[in-house]
Write an enzyme that holds these catalytic residues in place. Structure first.
Site, short mmCIF file in Angstrom:
data_model
loop_
_atom_site.label_atom_id
_atom_site.label_comp_id
_atom_site.label_asym_id
_atom_site.label_seq_id
_atom_site.Cartn_x
_atom_site.Cartn_y
_atom_site.Cartn_z
N ASP A 165 0.78 -1.25 0.00
CA ASP A 165 0.00 0.00 0.00
C ASP A 165 0.81 1.30 0.00
OD1 ASP A 165 -1.48 -2.15 0.86
OD2 ASP A 165 -2.15 -1.23 2.72
N PHE B 257 1.98 -0.77 10.06
CA PHE B 257 1.01 -0.97 8.99
C PHE B 257 0.61 0.38 8.37
CE2 PHE B 257 -1.25 -5.37 9.29
CZ PHE B 257 -0.03 -6.01 9.20
N GLU C 138 -10.51 -2.43 3.98
CA GLU C 138 -9.23 -1.89 4.44
C GLU C 138 -9.01 -0.50 3.81
OE1 GLU C 138 -6.46 -5.75 4.94
OE2 GLU C 138 -6.74 -5.21 2.85
C1 FRU Z 1 -3.88 -3.66 2.75
C2 FRU Z 1 -3.26 -4.07 4.07
C3 FRU Z 1 -3.61 -3.07 5.15
C4 FRU Z 1 -2.48 -3.23 6.12
C5 FRU Z 1 -1.32 -3.49 5.21
C6 FRU Z 1 -0.28 -4.39 5.78
O1 FRU Z 1 -3.22 -4.11 1.64
O2 FRU Z 1 -3.69 -5.37 4.41
O3 FRU Z 1 -4.87 -3.29 5.73
O4 FRU Z 1 -2.28 -2.09 6.91
O5 FRU Z 1 -1.84 -4.07 4.03
O6 FRU Z 1 0.85 -4.46 4.97
#
Ligand code: FRU
Length: 505
Positions: A46, A105, A223
């Protein structure tokens, strides 16, 4: 000593070759996009903390500093003057702890120009990152402070700032809400398919405001939310609030949806418009997009990660894995009481395009018309008009592979077919995730703006009402384009072919 090590590596490779181990480690620089961000080395997912400050677009991103698969999540960093030419910078937030790891994250950054947090030294360069700290049993929202405009961060000593004792609570996006003069956080409760809203005056003490969920929306986990105001095309004084979320489920894989509605500083109320959630991108590879903060109000630009959790770790690139999309400028179209987001490539892409060829008109009827290409990064703009054919489209061809971008007038569908490309990386899923499509109904005219950058293909159609983004991994350079019309005729018009050259901006 050094020689002995090399010999040992060669020996191990030949033993393990059958297990595909060494083959996988071959560098794939030929697949590295030129104007799409990739990290020099290792895994990314992300985009995080997108913000414009002091002349720089900052992009932070989920990054594994130690390997080419997901893990050890930290925040990598890159900057750009124009959103296309990126310089990678040192990692700003790292995983801590080895026995009980605490990963960093996804999240966002804000410019605390008024020192509302009391944590700033130089207000002109004070960025606060709001991110999720992941531990095995808990996900909390934490802060980190930068006094140098985003090049280094220090974790806030009294973290976390929100702890709901939840293992499924992440990806905060924070922005300043002018009307109520407070910071708003939108944050996902993934397993409940909900977005929670919080408010704060100082980024430290947060109050829960409300939760949003949608009946009839998809079954997947939610997410990476974002919430922003978009003025409507042709009426800049009237706009709507957009709630973006990423959705991960096992049938369609990872994709993004959005809701159009109003936000009063407490609740998000979606429009009672038909169709409920709308899809942002119909390809298989566009996820976790969020928008840049601190751009002029009418300038809303997003970038997404071009991958899909259903096969993310098996993409065949090395020593890097993960590509960001072309940055997209958003606007909002209002049509008969309904709304649709328009996406167009952020216009600074023009600097990187060199026109190779333009053709006013080709008449198509059954015969394929071939145009030489010999490019691996290019933009093809074209229109099809007076369509009576059952299907019109273009095939982007290498010596023995092809990607098809087509409009099937009979079924009313725009599709991108990567079925004639190398699919080994899709492994057991290779019969899925091949044709991505969207129903648009019957049209006599259609426009395609196709951006190919080594291993990415993004198709913008209907002036950006429809986008399909997919990864492709051609074995060779694209040698030519074939325009075609099946069972009937059409005109291909306004064809402009440009190469993409990165050069210096
Ligand atoms: C989305 C996700 C988020 C998380 C991150 C972890 O792709 O699953 O929810 O913060 O990737 O790398």
């Amino acid at each position: 000593m050094f020689k002995r090590r090399i010999n040992r590596a060669i020996f191990l490779c030949s033993v393990l070759l059958s297990a595909n181990y060494c083959k996988e480690k071959k560098s794939t620089e030929n697949l590295r996009p030129q104007i799409h961000f990739t990290s020099q080395k290792n895994w990314i997912n992300d985009p995080n903390g997108l913000i414009f400050l002091n002349g720089n677009y900052h992009m932070f991103f989920q990054h594994n500093p130690f390997g080419n698969d997901w893990g050890h999540m930290s925040w990598g960093h890159a900057i750009s003057k124009d959103l296309y030419h990126w310089k990678e910078k040192p990692i700003v937030l790292r995983e801590k702890g080895s026995i009980y790891p605490r990963m960093k994250f996804s999240g966002s950054t804000v410019w605390d120009s008024q020192n509302t947090s009391g944590l700033c030294k130089k207000n002109s360069a004070c960025l606060i990152a709001v991110y999720t700290e992941w531990t095995l049993l808990n996900q909390t929202q934490n802060l980190a402070v930068s006094h140098d405009g985003g090049f280094s961060f220090v974790e806030y000593r009294d973290n976390p700032v929100i702890d709901e004792n939840s293992w499924s609570f992440r990806d905060p996006k924070v922005f300043w809400h002018h009307k109520t003069a407070q910071w708003i956080m939108v944050v996902a409760k993934p397993s409940a398919s909900k977005i929670a809203f919080y408010a704060s005056k100082n980024l430290i003490n947060w109050t829960h405001l409300s939760d949003f969920s949608a009946i009839k929306s998809s079954e997947g986990i939610w997410e990476c939310p974002d919430l922003f105001y978009l003025p409507t095309v042709g009426n800049p004084t009237y706009g709507k609030w957009i709630l973006l979320t990423s959705v991960a489920e096992t049938v369609r894989g990872s994709y993004m949806q959005y809701f159009v509605g109003d936000f009063d500083g407490k609740n998000f109320k979606k429009e009672p418009s038909p169709g409920d959630a709308k899809i942002l991108d119909y390809g298989y590879d566009f996820y976790a997009a969020i928008s840049w903060e601190n751009l002029p109000p009418a300038n809303r630009v997003i970038v997404g990660w071009m991958n899909n959790w259903e096969y993310a770790n098996s993409l065949p690139t090395y020593p890097w894995k993960g590509t960001m999309s072309v940055p997209r400028k958003l606007s909002l179209l209002s049509i008969n009481g309904d709304y649709r987001i328009l996406q167009t490539p952020e216009p600074q892409i023009e600097k990187y395009k060199r026109k190779i060829r333009s053709i006013d008109k080709i008449f198509l009827d059954e015969k394929k018309i071939r145009i030489p290409l010999n490019q691996s990064s290019f933009v093809l703009e074209s229109q099809f008009s007076k369509i009576t054919a059952e299907e019109v489209g273009v095939m982007l061809k290498t010596a023995d592979e092809a990607v098809v971008v087509a409009y099937n007038r009979k079924t009313g569908v725009i599709l991108v077919d990567r079925g004639k490309m190398e699919k080994v990386w899709l492994a057991k899923k290779k019969n899925l995730f091949t044709i991505s499509e969207v129903f648009i109904g019957r049209h006599d005219k259609i426009d395609f703006n196709i951006i190919v950058d080594k291993s990415t293909i993004e198709v913008f159609a209907l002036d950006g009402q429809v986008v399909l983004s997919n990864m492709v991994f051609p074995k060779e350079i694209f040698s030519h384009i074939e325009f075609y019309a099946n069972k009937g005729s059409a005109n291909a018009t306004k064809i402009v072919l440009s190469s993409i050259t990165r050069g210096s901006p």
